[in-house]
Motif scaffolding. Sequence first.
Motif, PDB file in Angstrom:
ATOM      1  N   ILE A   1       0.839  -1.206   0.000  1.00  0.00           N
ATOM      2  CA  ILE A   1       0.000   0.000   0.000  1.00  0.00           C
ATOM      3  C   ILE A   1       0.871   1.251   0.000  1.00  0.00           C
ATOM      4  CG2 ILE A   1      -1.784   1.298   1.245  1.00  0.00           C
ATOM      5  CD1 ILE A   1      -2.708  -1.378   2.423  1.00  0.00           C
ATOM      6  N   PHE A   2       1.863   1.261   0.902  1.00  0.00           N
ATOM      7  CA  PHE A   2       2.738   2.419   1.012  1.00  0.00           C
ATOM      8  C   PHE A   2       4.079   1.970   1.571  1.00  0.00           C
ATOM      9  CE2 PHE A   2       4.385   5.885   3.791  1.00  0.00           C
ATOM     10  CZ  PHE A   2       4.745   6.774   2.785  1.00  0.00           C
ATOM     11  N   ASP A   3       5.156   2.413   0.937  1.00  0.00           N
ATOM     12  CA  ASP A   3       6.503   2.096   1.404  1.00  0.00           C
ATOM     13  C   ASP A   3       6.890   3.106   2.478  1.00  0.00           C
ATOM     14  OD1 ASP A   3       9.147   1.522   1.820  1.00  0.00           O
ATOM     15  OD2 ASP A   3       9.713   1.492  -0.302  1.00  0.00           O
ATOM     16  N   VAL A   4       6.862   2.656   3.738  1.00  0.00           N
ATOM     17  CA  VAL A   4       7.092   3.572   4.863  1.00  0.00           C
ATOM     18  C   VAL A   4       8.498   4.177   4.825  1.00  0.00           C
ATOM     19  CG1 VAL A   4       5.409   2.399   6.332  1.00  0.00           C
ATOM     20  CG2 VAL A   4       7.812   1.682   6.387  1.00  0.00           C
ATOM     21  N   ARG A   5       9.408   3.578   4.057  1.00  0.00           N
ATOM     22  CA  ARG A   5      10.764   4.136   3.953  1.00  0.00           C
ATOM     23  C   ARG A   5      10.777   5.422   3.142  1.00  0.00           C
ATOM     24  NH1 ARG A   5      13.518  -1.082   1.421  1.00  0.00           N
ATOM     25  NH2 ARG A   5      11.612  -0.815   0.202  1.00  0.00           N
ATOM     26  N   LYS A   6       9.670   5.714   2.453  1.00  0.00           N
ATOM     27  CA  LYS A   6       9.607   6.898   1.598  1.00  0.00           C
ATOM     28  C   LYS A   6       9.050   8.127   2.304  1.00  0.00           C
ATOM     29  CE  LYS A   6       9.463   4.458  -2.820  1.00  0.00           C
ATOM     30  NZ  LYS A   6       8.740   4.246  -4.093  1.00  0.00           N
ATOM     31  N   ILE A   7       8.870   8.040   3.610  1.00  0.00           N
ATOM     32  CA  ILE A   7       8.461   9.236   4.359  1.00  0.00           C
ATOM     33  C   ILE A   7       9.621  10.221   4.326  1.00  0.00           C
ATOM     34  CG2 ILE A   7       8.058  10.099   6.691  1.00  0.00           C
ATOM     35  CD1 ILE A   7       6.176   7.831   7.169  1.00  0.00           C
TER      36      ILE A   7
END
Length: 420
Positions: free
Chosen positions: A100-106
Amino acid sequence: MKRITKNVFGISAGVLMVLFAGLGIATWINKEESRKALDEVEVTDSAEVSEIVYKYGIPVDNYNVRYGIVQANQNLSVLLQKHGLSVGEVHELNKLSEGIFDVRKIRSGQAYAVFETKDSLPRTSFFVYEENPKSYVVFDVRNRKYEVRRGENPVEWKRKQVKGKVESSLWVAMQEHDTSPQLAMILSNIFGWTIDFFGLQKQDEFRVIYEQEYVEGKELPNFRVLAASFNHEDSLYYAIPFVQDGEELYYNEKGNSLEGAFLKAPLDFYRISSRFSNSRFHPVLKRYRAHHGVDYAAPTGTPVYAIGNGKVIAKGFQAGGGGNYVKIRHNSVYETTYMHLSRFAKGLKVGNEVKQKEVIGYVGATGLATGPHLDFRVYEHGKPINPLHIKSQPKKPISPMNMPQFTVVRDSLVNELSRL
C-alpha cells in the motif's frame, strides 16, 4: 317498531360517535407520526449535520487534531512512538503497509496530522501522512483495529487566462502578471520546436487560455493549456490542442503539428552564454579558436534532455576538454553532443535507446570550464552545424477527414484568444 328503530338509530349513532372518535384519534396519531417523521427528516437534513467537517475522510470535530512537519531523520516509527504508539503497534502497521505504502519513503518537509480522542487520557486514533498536496496515507489505529489506506483530496481545475509582453524573459513576464512562472515552462515545451525561447525579443506578446489545478483552494503547479498564441519576430504562432488518432497534440492554425523531430534546446529556459562561432575567445585558454556549439548557462544539476529520439554512441570524460559528455546518433544525418555534465542520468549506457526529452545528464562544469553550463553541439553528416539552425520535421498534420472538426475548434479558440 318505532322503539326498535329508535334503538337501532341510537346504537348506530353510538357506533358512529365511536367511529368518529376513533377516526379523530387515528387522525391525531397520524398527524403526530407525520410530525415526528418530519422532525426526523428535519434533523437528518439540518445544518448541524451538514456542518460536519471532514479532513482525509475523518470527521474533524470528533477529535483533537495536531498538525506537523516531518523533521530530518524522522521516520514512521519515530513519529508514531512520539504520539503514544508502542513498538509492537508500529511493527504491525509496518506489515499492514506492505503493498500500500513504502514507509521508507516518508520524507522530511512533508506534512502530517494526528487525530486524538477527546478523552481525559487522549489516545491516537489516526495518523495521516501527506505524500503530496493531492494524495495521503491514513494509518487507522482505533481500538487496536489497524488499517492502512490511501486517499486523495478532491481537486478542482479553474479556467484562467493571461496576456502580456516580454520585457526581459517570459519567466519574469509571468511573474509580473501574477501568473505562475511554471506556465512559462509549459509554453516553452509546447512551442519548443518552432520558437527559440532563448532568443525572445522585447515586446514579444503572449496570450494563453489555460486551466490550473487546485486542492482545498491552494494552487498547484499543474496546468492544461487550452489555447495559446505567441507573437515573435513579426510572426504569430498558435497552439491549438486537438485529438487525432487517440493522441492529443498542439497544432498551428494550418493544422501542422508543433512537435518536430528535434527540440529547439536541450534544457529548459536558461540563457545562451556563447553562440556558434569559428573564432571565439576561449575564457580558459585565453586565445581565439572555433566554438562549434552553443553554451547554455544554467545552475549545476539542471536536467539536460536528448533533443530527439536516438542511440547513445559515446559516454565518457575529457579532462582537458568537454569533461563528462554524451553523444547521441539520431539518424543517418544527425548526431548531438552534450558536454561539461556534472553527472550522467542513472543507468545511462552506450547503446541505450533514448527518447526525445529524456534526461541524459545534468549541467555541470567538468573539463575545461569556468562555470556551470552546457556545451551543446550538432553534427550534420559528421560536420558541425549551428544548433540553432537544425532542421526539424513536424509530426503528422491534421488529416483531411479531421480538418472540418479541427477548423471549428481552431476558429473558436483563435477568436477567444483575440478577445483577451
